[in-house]
Design an enzyme around this catalytic site. Structure first.
Site, PDB file in Angstrom:
ATOM      1  N   TYR A  57     -13.567   6.469  -5.967  1.00  0.00           N
ATOM      2  CA  TYR A  57     -12.084   6.394  -7.230  1.00  0.00           C
ATOM      3  C   TYR A  57     -12.928   7.527  -7.721  1.00  0.00           C
ATOM      4  O   TYR A  57     -12.663   8.060  -8.650  1.00  0.00           O
ATOM      5  CB  TYR A  57     -13.092   5.121  -7.803  1.00  0.00           C
ATOM      6  N   ASP A  71     -11.841  -3.710  -4.847  1.00  0.00           N
ATOM      7  CA  ASP A  71     -10.402  -3.738  -5.810  1.00  0.00           C
ATOM      8  C   ASP A  71      -9.461  -4.626  -4.872  1.00  0.00           C
ATOM      9  O   ASP A  71      -8.644  -5.778  -5.485  1.00  0.00           O
ATOM     10  CB  ASP A  71      -9.620  -2.420  -6.084  1.00  0.00           C
ATOM     11  N   LYS A 120     -19.269  -1.110   5.115  1.00  0.00           N
ATOM     12  CA  LYS A 120     -18.325  -1.384   5.842  1.00  0.00           C
ATOM     13  C   LYS A 120     -19.257  -0.052   6.637  1.00  0.00           C
ATOM     14  O   LYS A 120     -19.737   0.700   6.831  1.00  0.00           O
ATOM     15  CB  LYS A 120     -17.379  -0.290   5.867  1.00  0.00           C
ATOM     16  N   ASP A 131     -13.983  -5.598   6.509  1.00  0.00           N
ATOM     17  CA  ASP A 131     -13.150  -6.491   7.324  1.00  0.00           C
ATOM     18  C   ASP A 131     -12.531  -7.555   7.443  1.00  0.00           C
ATOM     19  O   ASP A 131     -12.052  -8.934   7.920  1.00  0.00           O
ATOM     20  CB  ASP A 131     -12.289  -5.507   8.744  1.00  0.00           C
ATOM     21  N   ASP A 163      -7.680  -8.811  -5.536  1.00  0.00           N
ATOM     22  CA  ASP A 163      -5.546  -9.246  -4.951  1.00  0.00           C
ATOM     23  C   ASP A 163      -5.903  -9.829  -4.071  1.00  0.00           C
ATOM     24  O   ASP A 163      -5.137 -10.982  -4.279  1.00  0.00           O
ATOM     25  CB  ASP A 163      -5.244  -7.640  -5.002  1.00  0.00           C
TER      26      ASP A 163
HETATM   27  C1  IPM Z   1      -7.777  -3.182 -11.074  1.00  0.00           C
HETATM   28  C2  IPM Z   1      -6.741  -2.092 -10.442  1.00  0.00           C
HETATM   29  C3  IPM Z   1      -7.226  -0.259 -11.229  1.00  0.00           C
HETATM   30  C4  IPM Z   1      -8.502  -0.008  -9.991  1.00  0.00           C
HETATM   31  C5  IPM Z   1      -6.657   0.969 -11.553  1.00  0.00           C
HETATM   32  C6  IPM Z   1      -5.476   0.685 -11.638  1.00  0.00           C
HETATM   33  C7  IPM Z   1      -7.202   2.244 -11.917  1.00  0.00           C
HETATM   34  O1  IPM Z   1      -6.439  -1.508  -9.404  1.00  0.00           O
HETATM   35  O2  IPM Z   1      -7.865  -2.900 -12.256  1.00  0.00           O
HETATM   36  O3  IPM Z   1      -7.773  -3.187 -10.391  1.00  0.00           O
HETATM   37  O4  IPM Z   1      -8.373   0.592  -9.226  1.00  0.00           O
HETATM   38  O5  IPM Z   1      -9.787  -0.167 -10.250  1.00  0.00           O
HETATM   39 MN    MN Z   2      -6.629  -3.372  -8.180  1.00  0.00          MN
END
Ligand code: IPM
Ligand code: MN
Ligand code: NAD
Length: 352
Positions: free
Chosen positions: A136, A242, A186, A218, A246
């Protein structure tokens, strides 16, 4: 107790308004809220996604409540002017290297998960995501190769001090909760991950009572949905965290349910300074329609009460009210229901 509220873009203002209403309904003496522009909204108004005033306001506060940033009309701007730079800049400037993303299926709410009930019930993990390093924040760019084709590149790296401090956060969390710790990397391919793994092993010597194992990312993605019960605390880097968070949110039921706190080393008079935000983004596809689920942001406000203001009882009350609303069938469109943002917020406040 000063809270800087940064609603941002898309559904950010909609979900933030409900979390603010929850905080206000608690009528906590001494709580002062003020708000600032961030993201695409700030770019359109001030020409920059993270104006100096907004950063100063965040520094001045004891905690930050953040909505979301991201605006499709800004996706072709130079990268440093894009809305996402605001949240990345806040994390970096405020030293918020530890991102805690708890993902759990509340008892009795297994039916909200797309996983089979027998599997969903075992999902209760704390993802500890490093937040100010990794690919990042490395050098990046586009260039032309010798053969004349365009090439994009991003440098991934971790310094050992960066790995060590986030590892301590995860080990302490595992130790105090009596949970096993899984470090996700990884290392079979990446040198960044090999160093990560070596440092995690070194730090583990200080926590002999924590059961540590290592997993490739993975495999970890696969195990989160097939055997979630094998995870307690998950320690991982910025990019993998990240993606895995999700994924974990979808396994709980919806991304509209997952809160987060981003912490550093700074202590205030009341607790640890932190930034609190749902893990989801600005959801341009449903923005402005009153459809967004505000629960992730309300639960983020609960995390703020706990970590930044030492109000464990109030935090638990807010979390219980959200769980009760879900159990009572107060579901947003993200969970197959028909309740809108305002109705969900009101239902949570009623149950407080
Ligand atoms: C999160 C988002 C951010 C990240 C983006 C918007 C920069 O996806 O907070 O999970 O990747 O950290
Ligand atoms: Mn995110
Ligand atoms: P997203 O999280 O915004 O949306 C993904 C999907 O989930 C969409 O279908 C959306 O409608 C749904 N969704 C998200 N939150 C919801 C909620 N509370 N209630 C109901 N449904 C919800 O991810 P994306 O579409 O990949 O990104 C959109 C924008 O947000 C991009 O500009 C991205 O960079 C940004 N983003 C910002 C943050 C942040 O501010 N921390 C986090 C993630 C993405």
């Amino acid at each position: 107790m000063k809270i800087a509220v940064l609603p941002g873009d898309g559904i950010g203002p909609e979900v933030t308004a409900e979390a603010v209403a929850v905080l206000e309904s608690l009528a906590l003496p001494g709580l002062v809220l003020f708000s600032g522009d961030v993201g695409g909204a700030a770019y359109h108004r001030h020409g920059h996604p993270l104006p100096e005033e907004t950063l100063a306001m965040a520094r001045e506060a004891d905690a930050v409540l953040f909505g979301a940033v991201g605006d499709p009309s800004c996706d072709t701007l130079e990268r440093h002017l894009r809305p996402e730079q605001a949240i990345l800049g806040l994390r970096k400037h405020l030293g918020l290297f530890a991102n805690l993303r708890p993902a759990r299926v509340f008892a009795g709410l297994e039916h909200l998960s797309p996983l089979r009930a027998g599997i969903a019930g075992g999902l209760d993990m704390l993802i500890v995501r490093e937040l100010t390093g990794d690919v990042y924040f490395g050098a990046k760019g586009q260039r032309t190769t010798d053969s004349g084709e365009r090439e994009g590149w991003d440098a991934m790296s971790y310094a050992e001090s960066e790995v060590r401090r986030i590892a301590h956060v995860a080990f302490r969390a595992a130790q105090s909760a009596g949970l096993p710790l899984t470090s996700v990397d990884k290392a079979n391919v990446l040198e960044t991950s090999q160093l990560w793994r070596d440092v995690v092993v070194e730090v583990s010597a200080e926590y002999p009572e924590v059961a540590l194992d290592h997993m490739y990312v993975d495999n970890a993605a696969m195990q989160v949905v097939s055997h979630p019960d094998r995870f307690g605390v998950v320690l991982t880097g910025n990019l993998f965290g990240d993606i895995l968070s999700d994924l974990a949110s979808a396994a709980v039921g919806s991304i509209g349910l997952l809160p987060s706190s981003s912490l550093g080393e700074r202590q205030t008079a009341y607790g640890t300074f932190g930034l609190y935000e749902p893990i989801h983004g600005s959801a341009p596809d449903i923005a402005g329609q009153g459809k967004a689920n505000p629960m992730a942001t309300i639960l983020s406000a609960a995390m703020m009460l706990r970590h930044s203001f030492g109000m464990e009882a109030e935090a638990a009350r807010v979390e219980a009210a959200v769980a009760r609303a879900l159990a009572d069938g107060i579901l947003g469109g993200d969970l197959g229901g028909a309740h809108g943002t305002a109705a969900i917020g009101a239902a949570v406040r009623e149950r407080l």
